[in-house]
Design a protein around this motif. Structure first.
Motif, PDB file in Angstrom:
ATOM      1  N   GLY A  86       0.804  -1.208   0.000  1.00 10.83           N
ATOM      2  CA  GLY A  86       0.000   0.000   0.000  1.00 10.83           C
ATOM      3  C   GLY A  86       0.836   1.257   0.000  1.00 10.83           C
ATOM      4  N   SER A  87       0.167   2.353   0.091  1.00 12.48           N
ATOM      5  CA  SER A  87       0.800   3.659   0.021  1.00 12.48           C
ATOM      6  C   SER A  87       1.368   4.075   1.367  1.00 12.48           C
ATOM      7  CB  SER A  87      -0.244   4.679  -0.425  1.00 12.48           C
ATOM      8  OG  SER A  87       0.255   5.973  -0.282  1.00 12.48           O
ATOM      9  N   VAL A  88       2.401   4.874   1.318  1.00 18.76           N
ATOM     10  CA  VAL A  88       2.955   5.421   2.544  1.00 18.76           C
ATOM     11  C   VAL A  88       2.887   6.950   2.539  1.00 18.76           C
ATOM     12  CG1 VAL A  88       4.449   3.477   3.118  1.00 18.76           C
ATOM     13  CG2 VAL A  88       5.299   5.276   1.605  1.00 18.76           C
ATOM     14  N   ALA A  89       1.985   7.513   1.736  1.00 21.09           N
ATOM     15  CA  ALA A  89       1.830   8.963   1.682  1.00 21.09           C
ATOM     16  C   ALA A  89       1.392   9.527   3.028  1.00 21.09           C
ATOM     17  CB  ALA A  89       0.826   9.359   0.604  1.00 21.09           C
ATOM     18  N   TRP A  90       0.753   8.722   3.860  1.00 21.48           N
ATOM     19  CA  TRP A  90       0.321   9.158   5.186  1.00 21.48           C
ATOM     20  C   TRP A  90       1.508   9.600   6.034  1.00 21.48           C
ATOM     21  CZ3 TRP A  90       2.757   6.309   8.819  1.00 21.48           C
ATOM     22  CH2 TRP A  90       3.199   5.039   8.444  1.00 21.48           C
ATOM     23  N   GLN A  91       2.713   9.104   5.728  1.00 20.59           N
ATOM     24  CA  GLN A  91       3.890   9.446   6.523  1.00 20.59           C
ATOM     25  C   GLN A  91       4.186  10.945   6.517  1.00 20.59           C
ATOM     26  OE1 GLN A  91       7.017   6.955   5.010  1.00 20.59           O
ATOM     27  NE2 GLN A  91       6.482   5.274   6.384  1.00 20.59           N
ATOM     28  N   THR A  92       3.755  11.642   5.475  1.00 18.70           N
ATOM     29  CA  THR A  92       4.009  13.084   5.415  1.00 18.70           C
ATOM     30  C   THR A  92       3.273  13.832   6.517  1.00 18.70           C
ATOM     31  OG1 THR A  92       2.226  13.427   3.822  1.00 18.70           O
ATOM     32  CG2 THR A  92       4.433  13.069   2.935  1.00 18.70           C
ATOM     33  N   PHE A  93       2.243  13.222   7.090  1.00 21.06           N
ATOM     34  CA  PHE A  93       1.466  13.860   8.151  1.00 21.06           C
ATOM     35  C   PHE A  93       1.866  13.378   9.543  1.00 21.06           C
ATOM     36  CE2 PHE A  93      -1.278  13.964   4.395  1.00 21.06           C
ATOM     37  CZ  PHE A  93      -1.421  15.338   4.293  1.00 21.06           C
ATOM     38  N   GLY A  94       2.865  12.516   9.630  1.00 19.34           N
ATOM     39  CA  GLY A  94       3.291  11.979  10.911  1.00 19.34           C
ATOM     40  C   GLY A  94       3.969  13.020  11.786  1.00 19.34           C
ATOM     41  N   SER A  95       3.742  12.932  13.077  1.00 17.01           N
ATOM     42  CA  SER A  95       4.363  13.849  14.036  1.00 17.01           C
ATOM     43  C   SER A  95       5.871  13.653  14.099  1.00 17.01           C
ATOM     44  CB  SER A  95       3.785  13.620  15.434  1.00 17.01           C
ATOM     45  OG  SER A  95       2.409  13.878  15.441  1.00 17.01           O
ATOM     46  N   CYS A  96       6.340  12.476  13.759  1.00 21.54           N
ATOM     47  CA  CYS A  96       7.765  12.178  13.869  1.00 21.54           C
ATOM     48  C   CYS A  96       8.612  12.918  12.837  1.00 21.54           C
ATOM     49  CB  CYS A  96       8.002  10.677  13.750  1.00 21.54           C
ATOM     50  SG  CYS A  96       7.371   9.960  12.218  1.00 21.54           S
ATOM     51  N   GLY A  97       8.014  13.332  11.747  1.00 20.29           N
ATOM     52  CA  GLY A  97       8.777  14.010  10.702  1.00 20.29           C
ATOM     53  C   GLY A  97       9.391  15.316  11.154  1.00 20.29           C
ATOM     54  N   ALA A  98       8.746  15.978  12.077  1.00 19.14           N
ATOM     55  CA  ALA A  98       9.248  17.265  12.559  1.00 19.14           C
ATOM     56  C   ALA A  98      10.241  17.104  13.710  1.00 19.14           C
ATOM     57  CB  ALA A  98       8.086  18.131  13.016  1.00 19.14           C
ATOM     58  N   ARG A  99      10.369  15.909  14.260  1.00 21.67           N
ATOM     59  CA  ARG A  99      11.243  15.690  15.413  1.00 21.67           C
ATOM     60  C   ARG A  99      12.442  14.833  15.023  1.00 21.67           C
ATOM     61  NH1 ARG A  99       9.615  16.439  20.624  1.00 21.67           N
ATOM     62  NH2 ARG A  99      11.840  16.175  20.923  1.00 21.67           N
ATOM     63  N   THR A 100      13.325  15.413  14.233  1.00 18.25           N
ATOM     64  CA  THR A 100      14.513  14.682  13.792  1.00 18.25           C
ATOM     65  C   THR A 100      15.556  14.563  14.898  1.00 18.25           C
ATOM     66  OG1 THR A 100      15.425  16.728  12.894  1.00 18.25           O
ATOM     67  CG2 THR A 100      14.166  15.332  11.386  1.00 18.25           C
ATOM     68  N   ASP A 101      15.338  15.227  16.032  1.00 18.16           N
ATOM     69  CA  ASP A 101      16.275  15.143  17.146  1.00 18.16           C
ATOM     70  C   ASP A 101      16.132  13.842  17.938  1.00 18.16           C
ATOM     71  OD1 ASP A 101      13.705  16.229  17.894  1.00 18.16           O
ATOM     72  OD2 ASP A 101      14.547  16.620  19.884  1.00 18.16           O
ATOM     73  N   LEU A 102      15.057  13.107  17.714  1.00 18.68           N
ATOM     74  CA  LEU A 102      14.834  11.862  18.449  1.00 18.68           C
ATOM     75  C   LEU A 102      15.395  10.674  17.667  1.00 18.68           C
ATOM     76  CD1 LEU A 102      11.229  12.567  19.720  1.00 18.68           C
ATOM     77  CD2 LEU A 102      13.326  12.537  21.060  1.00 18.68           C
ATOM     78  N   PRO A 103      15.870   9.639  18.370  1.00 16.31           N
ATOM     79  CA  PRO A 103      16.543   8.508  17.714  1.00 16.31           C
ATOM     80  C   PRO A 103      15.577   7.460  17.153  1.00 16.31           C
ATOM     81  CG  PRO A 103      16.626   8.220  20.076  1.00 16.31           C
ATOM     82  CD  PRO A 103      15.957   9.551  19.826  1.00 16.31           C
ATOM     83  N   TRP A 104      14.785   7.830  16.164  1.00 17.06           N
ATOM     84  CA  TRP A 104      13.770   6.925  15.610  1.00 17.06           C
ATOM     85  C   TRP A 104      14.354   5.635  15.054  1.00 17.06           C
ATOM     86  CZ3 TRP A 104       9.146   8.342  17.063  1.00 17.06           C
ATOM     87  CH2 TRP A 104       8.874   9.688  17.276  1.00 17.06           C
ATOM     88  N   THR A 105      15.536   5.699  14.499  1.00 15.20           N
ATOM     89  CA  THR A 105      16.131   4.514  13.870  1.00 15.20           C
ATOM     90  C   THR A 105      17.424   4.090  14.556  1.00 15.20           C
ATOM     91  OG1 THR A 105      17.287   5.921  12.273  1.00 15.20           O
ATOM     92  CG2 THR A 105      15.136   5.039  11.615  1.00 15.20           C
ATOM     93  N   ALA A 106      17.637   4.500  15.794  1.00 12.60           N
ATOM     94  CA  ALA A 106      18.870   4.176  16.513  1.00 12.60           C
ATOM     95  C   ALA A 106      18.900   2.706  16.911  1.00 12.60           C
ATOM     96  CB  ALA A 106      18.989   5.046  17.763  1.00 12.60           C
TER      97      ALA A 106
END
Length: 130
Positions: A30-50
């Motif tokens: 399916g599509s992942v266009a919903w990711q553009t509206f995710g809250s995590c996109g604006a918080r690059t200071d957090l270790p999402w993929t650490a």
């Protein structure tokens, strides 16, 4: 580079959603266009993929709280579950099987606080024998 007008931004967004709808029929995940509206996109200071051992209790708590209030939490959960994500932070949890949840921070009365005017401070668990 010129800034897009409001109507141009909406037109561009509509184009993304139309493409996403078309893409969802082409791709089994399916599509992942919903990711553009995710809250995590604006918080690059957090270790999402650490790596799991690099995520501290305050970072985990911050990511969990951000995910809880995210407008696309349901989409993120469905995507993570259906695509078999096995790394990174998705939908409020770390999907890495090696991840061990750190002890959650707690709040205690600050030294010198009176019962009439309590003050609270965060306390991190220090590990060791409890």
């Amino acid at each position: 580079m010129t800034a897009l007008s409001r109507s141009a931004r909406w037109a561009a967004l509509e184009a993304v959603w139309c493409e996403a709808a078309t893409a969802s029929t082409r791709y089994p995940l399916g599509s992942v266009a919903w990711q553009t509206f995710g809250s995590c996109g604006a918080r690059t200071d957090l270790p999402w993929t650490a790596e799991p051992q690099d995520i501290g209790p305050w970072d985990a708590e911050s990511m969990r709280g951000l995910c809880t209030a995210c407008p696309v939490l349901a989409d993120c959960t469905i995507y993570a579950d259906t695509s078999g994500v096995s790394a990174g932070w998705w939908a409020g949890t770390n999907r890495d099987p090696a991840y061990i949840e750190p002890a959650r921070p707690s709040w205690v009365k600050a030294p010198g606080a009176s019962d009439g005017q309590p003050a609270w401070q965060g306390v991190l668990p220090l590990g060791g024998a409890a």
